[in-house]
Design a protein around this motif. Structure first.
Motif, PDB file in Angstrom:
ATOM      1  N   SER A 597       0.806  -1.216   0.000  1.00 27.85           N
ATOM      2  CA  SER A 597       0.000   0.000   0.000  1.00 27.85           C
ATOM      3  C   SER A 597       0.841   1.268   0.000  1.00 27.85           C
ATOM      4  O   SER A 597       0.284   2.374  -0.025  1.00 27.85           O
ATOM      5  N   SER A 598       2.165   1.159   0.019  1.00 27.04           N
ATOM      6  CA  SER A 598       3.017   2.343   0.067  1.00 27.04           C
ATOM      7  C   SER A 598       3.003   3.063  -1.278  1.00 27.04           C
ATOM      8  O   SER A 598       2.756   2.447  -2.325  1.00 27.04           O
ATOM      9  N   PRO A 599       3.259   4.364  -1.288  1.00 28.32           N
ATOM     10  CA  PRO A 599       3.296   5.100  -2.561  1.00 28.32           C
ATOM     11  C   PRO A 599       4.310   4.523  -3.539  1.00 28.32           C
ATOM     12  O   PRO A 599       4.068   4.520  -4.750  1.00 28.32           O
ATOM     13  N   VAL A 600       5.436   4.018  -3.034  1.00 24.48           N
ATOM     14  CA  VAL A 600       6.453   3.440  -3.916  1.00 24.48           C
ATOM     15  C   VAL A 600       5.903   2.218  -4.626  1.00 24.48           C
ATOM     16  O   VAL A 600       5.974   2.095  -5.853  1.00 24.48           O
ATOM     17  N   ALA A 601       5.342   1.279  -3.872  1.00 20.40           N
ATOM     18  CA  ALA A 601       4.823   0.049  -4.476  1.00 20.40           C
ATOM     19  C   ALA A 601       3.652   0.334  -5.409  1.00 20.40           C
ATOM     20  O   ALA A 601       3.554  -0.246  -6.505  1.00 20.40           O
ATOM     21  N   LEU A 659       8.216   6.138 -10.819  1.00 25.52           N
ATOM     22  CA  LEU A 659       8.183   6.771  -9.508  1.00 25.52           C
ATOM     23  C   LEU A 659       8.076   8.290  -9.632  1.00 25.52           C
ATOM     24  O   LEU A 659       7.322   8.926  -8.888  1.00 25.52           O
ATOM     25  N   THR A 660       8.812   8.860 -10.574  1.00 27.76           N
ATOM     26  CA  THR A 660       8.774  10.316 -10.758  1.00 27.76           C
ATOM     27  C   THR A 660       7.384  10.765 -11.188  1.00 27.76           C
ATOM     28  O   THR A 660       6.852  11.778 -10.708  1.00 27.76           O
ATOM     29  N   ALA A 661       6.768   9.997 -12.086  1.00 31.53           N
ATOM     30  CA  ALA A 661       5.422  10.345 -12.556  1.00 31.53           C
ATOM     31  C   ALA A 661       4.407  10.312 -11.425  1.00 31.53           C
ATOM     32  O   ALA A 661       3.411  11.058 -11.457  1.00 31.53           O
ATOM     33  N   ALA A 662       4.679   9.479 -10.422  1.00 29.88           N
ATOM     34  CA  ALA A 662       3.774   9.385  -9.276  1.00 29.88           C
ATOM     35  C   ALA A 662       4.161  10.346  -8.158  1.00 29.88           C
ATOM     36  O   ALA A 662       3.534  10.330  -7.091  1.00 29.88           O
ATOM     37  N   GLY A 663       5.188  11.156  -8.390  1.00 34.68           N
ATOM     38  CA  GLY A 663       5.614  12.128  -7.392  1.00 34.68           C
ATOM     39  C   GLY A 663       6.502  11.549  -6.304  1.00 34.68           C
ATOM     40  O   GLY A 663       6.699  12.177  -5.271  1.00 34.68           O
TER      41      GLY A 663
END
Length: 871
Positions: A597-601, A659-663
């Motif tokens: 559930s982490s932003p990275v994953a 990752l960059t696209a997701a901030g």
């Protein structure tokens, strides 16, 4: 530490007290143990009543619709090892217990498997109640990578009355995890008892590992010393293991009992490292190179001090009501070693002392240790009896497992030698489980068949999982983590958990089941079961089972089963997090394991984990042609969809772009759990036992078991543009499918004659495949290449491991035993190192000579003696 020493002393005192009681009451001992021995023999034969796989109260091994092995407590005691997992490895053909090293916390809490499946795909019960799992997630290159498991080694063999192994899917009867089968441990509740003391150690000669004779000095900036050998294999005398245990049962009034077990075990470390042939010191010609200990690595069993208490009790209030309780407390202090950091290793450089000259923090290098303290607690209470024609059982069970890490003899290089501590509190893991069950059963008279049993019930379960951060220095990136030094942050070998990794999650589940077990005629038995379960984190699941047994003629029967099953993703798999910071080009970036559930994953395509789903097919034949002889052969086919796997380390420009696209910034490499693959496991179990009719030479009991097992990956997931190979590459794929023996044979001969006894046992472990991880070939990760197709692929050849024990009784209540496990001192194949036949294996295998995936370990011959007193 003071508390642990006090508890250890208490365990020894309990054992000593039991010895005194036994010595003072020899008549009582003789009377009780003879009765128990007769009961034990009857309780493990083909006419033994089983309580696993059915809720009937009269089902025996012989007429079970599914295969169930029954192992008596005495069988567990006729061995030099006092670890329950090792004992099962010796006795159950489809059970596998490798003993890995250099795997962080897994060194102290090793997982086991059944039928080649994952450690968390077998359900463990104690007295028929679900046992809680450990808090540890196995992550570092061991069989069972990515799983959590029940720690069977917290259960002393002396506490076990008998053990039932159900080799069939049973999720529709017991819920999550029972895909490979069920292990049900029945605790002792008899009156009287036993006290025993065991001592053993390894007396062994390491096969194909040389003893160093002389070491030359280095002459250049990068050369290794020239080493000569004595021409003899290295001899070891280590691993001293003391076990003191006692079990005794006492009556409570006219209708109750309490049975207590205490065990204290102290195991010294073993070291099966070969010589490290690399240079150790930075400066050329350093004279210390000739005298440095080339066996400075520690590869083998770590230190382990275990203290376990078990209690099992009950009392009848009336003819129709009994209160029962059982529970355990265990504490283990252990450690495992990491890689030795050589004096010239950049991880040992003291930048604070000099930024121009190499100054080591530890003059000769250092061996970092991962120390762990594991506290395991369980408590159960219940009320059972009969009411209005129903047998009922209402129970509540609580269990918890706590694992704390302390990293010793190490350093945080990024802080500099003068600032950094040498010992760190790295934080820990917590898991807990509370279950409330109501089980009800009655016989039905509906005009169909000879007897019909109906069982219904429900369960509520709450689970929780926590990660506790370590102290600041255990994970912090100090001033020398920045360019141009780029020193690693955190404690060397195991950076502590960070505040950002802290986790506290929980979930609930509710379940209801129904089961019918009917003898439709003298020759036909059928069983039907269904279960509905709702989990608060992923929703509903419904599973069912049908099984039947048909006796063709007297003594010959066919049986078969079909069932669906599931395994709920553990909270640890959903929530485990650990990160470290690396310096890449002067930029600090995160590398680690992230929750789904982490932003990275999420940015990389992770989705909420769903349950693993299985379809189990089984069929077999049983023979009981003559009294005392039983032969069973059972085929199984287990299809599992959405198996949960840990991805490879995902990195590269496409990862950074996602990752960059997701901030998300500052992360270069990530891994997380996914429902990554589908598998099919097929196999055959053959088990035979024969109690030879008594004649003038005493009692002989022969048992033979054989397991044939094969697992294939049938489908792989892809997402976010990642290929299947990038998500789950060749090495981990073959560790799952070929990293355990595809066949295993065990044979045991037990002999008793008056006051003499002997156990001779041998196990043949089949071939294990190790995919290349040493060659520089790009094919190392190609999942399409079959075993042996890549230079550097290794096959561990089959091995026979033989155990032998002799026993005698100088008086009726005293037994003395001596023997050896692995009496022939067999080792797994020596791993290659350097360049062999044009393949570069690197130099690590010079000091890591044997594979951690060896199914019988790599410690050699263990010699022991044991004294037991019955009372």
């Amino acid at each position: 530490m003071k508390t642990y020493k006090l508890i250890s002393a208490l365990a020894v005192t309990v054992s000593s007290t039991a010895l005194f009681v036994a010595a003072a009451n020899p008549a009582f001992a003789q009377q009780d143990t003879s009765a128990q021995a007769a009961d034990a023999e009857e309780a493990t034969g083909i006419n033994a009543i089983i309580v696993t796989g059915t809720r009937r109260t009269d089902r025996t091994v012989a007429d079970s619709t599914v295969p169930v092995d029954v192992i008596s407590g005495d069988e567990l005691l006729n061995s030099g090892t006092t670890e329950t997992n090792k004992l099962l490895n010796q006795l159950v053909p489809s059970f596998n217990f490798p003993q890995p090293s250099l795997t962080d916390g897994t060194d102290s809490l090793r997982p086991a498997t059944l039928r080649g499946l994952a450690p968390d795909q077998v359900l463990v019960l104690v007295n028929g109640k679900r046992r809680h799992q450990s808090a540890l997630v196995n992550l570092n290159g061991s069989v069972g990578r990515g799983s959590t498991a029940v720690d069977l080694n917290t259960i002393p063999p002396l506490a076990i009355e008998r053990l039932e192994v159900l080799r069939d899917g049973a999720a529709s009867q017991y819920g999550s995890d029972a895909i490979a089968g069920v292990i049900n441990i029945q605790l002792k509740k008899g009156i009287g008892g036993r006290a025993q003391a065991t001592f053993g150690k390894y007396i062994t000669e390491m096969e194909d590992v040389g003893q160093v004779d002389t070491v030359s000095l280095t002459t250049g900036l990068s050369d290794n010393p020239v080493i000569t050998y004595t021409g003899e294999d290295r001899k070891r005398r280590d691993g001293d293991t003391y076990t003191f245990a006692s079990n005794f049962g006492l009556p409570l009034g006219d209708s109750g009992y309490v049975n207590l077990t205490a065990e204290y075990k102290d195991r010294s470390p073993t070291n099966r490292s070969g010589p490290d042939i690399r240079r150790n010191y930075f400066n050329a010609g350093d004279p210390r190179e000739a005298t440095f200990n080339r066996y400075a690595h520690r590869y083998g069993d770590g230190v382990s001090q275990d203290l376990n208490f078990f209690v099992n009790g009950g009392i009848e209030f009336s003819d129709s009501a009994e209160f029962y309780t059982f529970g355990s407390y265990g504490i283990r202090k252990g450690n495992g070693a990491g890689f030795y950091r050589r004096s010239a290793d950049v991880r040992n450089r003291d930048w604070a002392a000099s930024t121009t000259t190499f100054v080591p923090i530890y003059a000769d290098g250092f061996l970092p240790l991962i120390a762990s303290e594991i506290v395991d607690i369980s408590a159960a209470a219940g009320l059972r009896g009969d009411m209005s024609g129903w047998d009922y059982d209402l129970s509540v069970v609580y269990g918890s497992n706590r694992l704390d890490y302390e990293i010793q003899n190490t350093v945080n290089t990024s802080l500099g030698g003068a600032v950094s501590a040498r010992q760190f509190d790295a934080g820990g893991l917590r898991s807990g489980q509370t279950s409330i069950n109501l089980d009800m059963r009655r016989d039905l008279d509906i005009g169909i068949g000879q007897s019909v049993s109906l069982a219904v019930g429900g369960e509520y379960r709450n689970e929780n999982y926590k990660i506790v951060p370590g102290e600041l220095q255990s994970y912090v990136n100090g001033p020398f983590s920045a360019a141009p030094y780029n020193a690693a942050g955190g404690a060397q070998v195991f950076p502590g958990f960070r505040p950002a990794n802290a986790t506290d999650v929980s979930r609930d589940s509710f379940a209801g089941y129904i089961e019918l077990d009917a003898d439709l005629s003298d020759s036909l038995t059928m069983q039907l079961a269904g279960r509905y379960e709702h989990f608060s984190d992923f929703g509903d699941t419904i599973n069912g089972k049908a099984a039947a047994r048909y006796e063709i003629v007297d003594g010959v029967a066919l049986r078969g089963s079909i069932s669906t099953g599931f395994r709920a993703p553990s909270l640890a798999q959903q929530s485990f997090a650990t990160t470290s910071t690396n310096n890449v080009g002067g930029v600090l970036i995160e590398v680690g394991t992230f929750p789904v559930s982490s932003p990275v994953a999420v940015a990389l395509g992770a989705q909420a984990l769903s349950p693993e789903k299985s379809l189990n097919l089984g069929g077999g034949v049983t023979f009981t042609p003559i009294s005392g002889l039983s032969i069973t052969a059972d085929y199984y086919n287990i299809k599992i969809n959405d198996r949960i796997t840990l991805t490879e380390n995902l990195q590269g420009t496409d990862v950074l772009a996602l990752l960059t696209a997701a901030g998300v910034t500052g992360v270069s490499s990530a891994r997380f759990f996914i429902n990554g693959i589908d598998t099919r496991t097929t196999g055959l179990d053959i088990v035979a036992s024969y109690r030879v009719p008594e004649f003038g030479l005493g009692k002989f009991r022969v048992s033979v078991g054989y397991n044939l097992n094969n697992t294939k990956i049938t489908d792989r997931r892809v997402f976010s543009g990642f290929t299947a190979q990038r998500l789950f590459a060749r090495q981990e794929s073959y560790r799952l499918t070929d990293g355990q023996p595809k066949n295993k044979l065990n044979a045991t001969l037990d002999w008793d004659y008056n006051n003499l006894g002997m156990t001779l046992r041998t196990n043949r472990y089949g071939e294990v495949f190790l995919p290349s991880g040493f060659s520089t070939s790009a094919n190392n990760s190609n999942i399409a290449l079959t075993p042996g197709a890549v230079p550097g692929d290794i096959f561990l050849s089959p091995k026979w491991i033989t155990d032998l024990e002799f026993r005698f009784k100088p008086v009726e209540s005293v037994s003395i035993a001596f023997g050896a496990n692995n009496v022939l001192d067999v080792y797994p194949d020596r791993l290659p190192f350097g360049t062999v036949d044009g393949v570069s294996y690197g130099l690590n295998n010079s000091f890591l000579p044997y594979s951690s995936q060896s199914p019988f370990g790599f410690s050699g011959r263990f010699v022991y003696g044991r004294v037991s007193i019955d009372f």
